[in-house]
Write a protein that holds these residues in place. Structure first.
Motif, short mmCIF file in Angstrom:
data_model
loop_
_atom_site.label_atom_id
_atom_site.label_comp_id
_atom_site.label_asym_id
_atom_site.label_seq_id
_atom_site.Cartn_x
_atom_site.Cartn_y
_atom_site.Cartn_z
N PRO A 227 0.82 -1.21 0.00
CA PRO A 227 0.00 0.00 0.00
C PRO A 227 0.85 1.27 0.00
CG PRO A 227 -0.88 -1.59 1.56
CD PRO A 227 0.45 -2.13 1.10
N VAL A 228 0.37 2.27 -0.70
CA VAL A 228 1.06 3.56 -0.76
C VAL A 228 0.95 4.28 0.59
CG1 VAL A 228 0.86 5.89 -1.75
CG2 VAL A 228 0.81 3.89 -3.24
N HIS A 229 2.02 4.97 0.98
CA HIS A 229 1.99 5.76 2.22
C HIS A 229 1.89 7.24 1.87
CE1 HIS A 229 2.88 7.26 6.22
NE2 HIS A 229 3.83 8.02 5.70
N ILE A 230 0.86 7.91 2.38
CA ILE A 230 0.69 9.35 2.21
C ILE A 230 0.81 10.00 3.58
CG2 ILE A 230 -0.81 11.21 1.42
CD1 ILE A 230 0.11 9.42 -0.82
N GLY A 231 1.89 10.76 3.78
CA GLY A 231 2.12 11.40 5.07
C GLY A 231 1.80 12.87 5.03
N LYS A 232 1.10 13.36 6.06
CA LYS A 232 0.76 14.78 6.12
C LYS A 232 1.97 15.63 6.45
CE LYS A 232 -4.06 14.00 7.49
NZ LYS A 232 -5.09 14.26 8.52
N SER A 233 2.95 15.04 7.13
CA SER A 233 4.17 15.76 7.47
C SER A 233 5.36 14.92 7.04
CB SER A 233 4.23 16.04 8.97
OG SER A 233 4.17 14.83 9.70
N PHE A 234 6.55 15.44 7.24
CA PHE A 234 7.76 14.74 6.81
C PHE A 234 8.09 13.62 7.78
CE2 PHE A 234 8.33 18.81 4.65
CZ PHE A 234 8.67 18.38 3.38
N GLY A 235 8.18 12.38 7.26
CA GLY A 235 8.59 11.24 8.07
C GLY A 235 7.65 11.01 9.24
N GLY A 236 8.23 10.75 10.40
CA GLY A 236 7.43 10.63 11.61
C GLY A 236 6.94 9.23 11.91
N CYS A 237 6.09 9.15 12.93
CA CYS A 237 5.64 7.87 13.46
C CYS A 237 4.84 7.06 12.44
CB CYS A 237 4.80 8.08 14.72
SG CYS A 237 5.71 8.85 16.08
N GLU A 238 4.00 7.74 11.66
CA GLU A 238 3.18 7.02 10.69
C GLU A 238 4.04 6.34 9.63
OE1 GLU A 238 -0.08 6.41 10.76
OE2 GLU A 238 -0.01 7.35 12.75
N PHE A 239 5.11 7.03 9.21
CA PHE A 239 6.02 6.42 8.23
C PHE A 239 6.73 5.22 8.84
CE2 PHE A 239 10.42 6.17 6.61
CZ PHE A 239 10.14 5.76 5.32
N ILE A 240 7.19 5.36 10.06
CA ILE A 240 7.86 4.24 10.74
C ILE A 240 6.92 3.05 10.88
CG2 ILE A 240 8.89 3.50 12.93
CD1 ILE A 240 9.94 6.35 13.27
N LYS A 241 5.67 3.32 11.24
CA LYS A 241 4.68 2.26 11.36
C LYS A 241 4.46 1.56 10.03
CE LYS A 241 -0.18 1.53 12.65
NZ LYS A 241 -1.43 2.20 13.11
N TRP A 242 4.42 2.33 8.95
CA TRP A 242 4.25 1.77 7.60
C TRP A 242 5.41 0.86 7.24
CZ3 TRP A 242 7.07 3.20 3.03
CH2 TRP A 242 6.51 2.73 1.82
N VAL A 243 6.62 1.27 7.51
CA VAL A 243 7.80 0.45 7.20
C VAL A 243 7.78 -0.83 8.02
CG1 VAL A 243 10.32 0.34 7.27
CG2 VAL A 243 9.19 2.45 6.53
N LYS A 244 7.46 -0.72 9.30
CA LYS A 244 7.43 -1.90 10.16
C LYS A 244 6.38 -2.91 9.70
CE LYS A 244 7.66 -1.29 14.59
NZ LYS A 244 7.41 -0.75 15.97
N GLU A 245 5.23 -2.40 9.24
CA GLU A 245 4.14 -3.29 8.86
C GLU A 245 4.37 -3.96 7.51
OE1 GLU A 245 -0.73 -3.23 8.16
OE2 GLU A 245 0.32 -1.42 8.90
N PHE A 246 4.88 -3.20 6.53
CA PHE A 246 4.95 -3.72 5.17
C PHE A 246 6.36 -4.08 4.71
CE2 PHE A 246 1.10 -1.06 5.30
CZ PHE A 246 0.16 -2.03 4.97
N ARG A 247 7.38 -3.67 5.45
CA ARG A 247 8.76 -4.08 5.23
C ARG A 247 9.22 -3.98 3.77
NH1 ARG A 247 10.49 -7.10 9.80
NH2 ARG A 247 8.79 -7.47 11.26
N PRO A 248 9.22 -2.79 3.20
CA PRO A 248 9.73 -2.65 1.83
C PRO A 248 11.23 -2.89 1.79
CG PRO A 248 9.39 -0.50 2.82
CD PRO A 248 8.83 -1.49 3.79
N ASP A 249 11.74 -3.36 0.65
CA ASP A 249 13.19 -3.45 0.52
C ASP A 249 13.74 -2.23 -0.22
OD1 ASP A 249 12.38 -4.02 -2.04
OD2 ASP A 249 13.37 -5.95 -2.18
#
Length: 360
Positions: A227-249
């Motif tokens: 799934p695509v990640h759309i962040g309202k701000s730069f980086g942050g907790c939501e981005f970290i959560k996305w990486v942890k859940e979907f583990r992109p390489d």
């Protein structure tokens, strides 16, 4: 009536002076709308065809003025002072000024939010200065509405920043650029490529990058889409959560710098155990990551060209059918990606980092 007619024939048929007909055909706003429409309608009916060589000569005469008297293009900006400009915006201003100078103009900034300056007041100031063309800078918030009176100005914007009114614009070919970046990551061996957009970039680019990602996912260009990640701000907790859940390489991002802190907190190093590339933010001399070089000098220069072309054709106001000039970018290698085709193949996507480093 003959198959073709000269401008003199038009003037005689309409009982107007040759000068009036000439200016009406160039859509000069100082000629009444009624006469402009009469002349243009008669020109179509009588088969009048403009002389392209004369039109080019006239356009050149308009811009070949004494250097110290070069006409001004107004740059509409959200910055009140030049010392507030960040490096990207300073580069944008250099580009538009350089292209404007080549076309016989200079560029001056006009803050849209200066203290005590309303939209009506700013419109009055621009008109009093004799400014014919406006460049809408990319620093305005995405989705902005401008209440300036554009009826006496030729105008264009950089990217899809202003939603009301709809104006001509120049922008990177984000859909094509994103596909190029995805294909390069695929060639390097990345399988689980994710896309992350930040701070409204998806809106200012007309959602082109996301659509390219979904196309690549639907057609199998991306082996293991997420799934695509759309962040309202730069980086942050939501981005970290996305990486942890979907583990992109690999992460393809509108703003790679927004990903670095979050990736580092997870023990992921760009170019080592995860790839990071930009959809269009690679600027030689300013950035140090892989991805697409949008050639911003070409994009920014195209904005100026859109404005000057309208001035030369005496076109003013909000266009009925806005034109979009799109500039294709090119891939540039960088230290944030590497060739991973020879890595040991694993069945699960946890290969980008040890599970313990992805725990909360």
């Amino acid at each position: 009536m003959p198959q073709t007619a000269s401008m003199r024939d038009l003037a005689k048929a309409l009982n107007l002076s040759l000068s009036t007909v000439s200016r009406a055909l160039r859509n000069d706003i100082n000629i009444s709308l009624e006469n402009r429409e009469r002349c243009q309608r008669a020109a179509r009916e009588m088969g009048y065809e403009a002389d392209a060589s004369c039109a080019r000569a006239y356009a050149q005469l308009r811009v070949k003025r004494v250097h110290k008297e070069r006409p001004v293009l107004g740059l509409i900006t959200s910055f009140e002072r030049e010392d507030q400009w960040h490096s990207y915006y300073a580069q944008f201003v250099r580009h538009v000024r350089a292209r404007a100078a080549q076309l016989g103009y200079k560029v001056e900034p006009f803050p849209i939010k200066a203290p005590g300056i309303s939209s009506r007041r700013l419109t009055t100031i621009l008109s009093a200065r004799g400014i014919e063309g406006l460049i809408i800078g990319p620093d305005l918030p995405s989705g902005s509405h401008l209440s300036l009176d554009f009826s006496h100005f030729a105008s264009a914007m950089c990217c899809n920043i202003v939603w009301r009114p709809r104006l001509h614009r120049a922008e990177p070919h984000s859909h094509q650029n994103t596909l190029v970046a995805i294909r390069h990551l695929r060639k390097l061996g990345y399988r689980r490529i994710g896309f992350a957009s930040f701070a409204g970039n998806h809106r200012s680019c007309g959602h082109q990058s996301e659509s390219a990602y979904y196309y690549a996912a639907a057609t199998g260009i991306i082996r293991e889409p997420i799934p695509v990640h759309i962040g309202k701000s730069f980086g942050g907790c939501e981005f970290i959560k996305w990486v942890k859940e979907f583990r992109p390489d690999a992460v393809l991002s509108s703003h790679p710098e927004a990903t670095f802190g979050g990736l580092e907190s997870l023990g992921l190093l760009p170019g080592e155990n995860i790839g990071v590339a930009s959809t269009g933010g690679v600027v030689p001399g300013l950035t140090n990551w892989a991805g697409i070089n949008n050639h911003p000098d070409r994009v920014d220069g195209a904005v100026v060209e859109l404005v000057v072309d309208q001035i030369n054709r005496n076109e003013r106001g909000v266009p009925e059918h806005p034109r979009v000039v799109m500039v294709e970018g090119s891939w540039m290698n960088g230290p944030t990606v590497r060739d991973v085709r020879n890595r040991e193949v694993q069945e699960t996507p946890t290969r980008i980092a040890k599970p313990r480093r992805l725990s909360s």
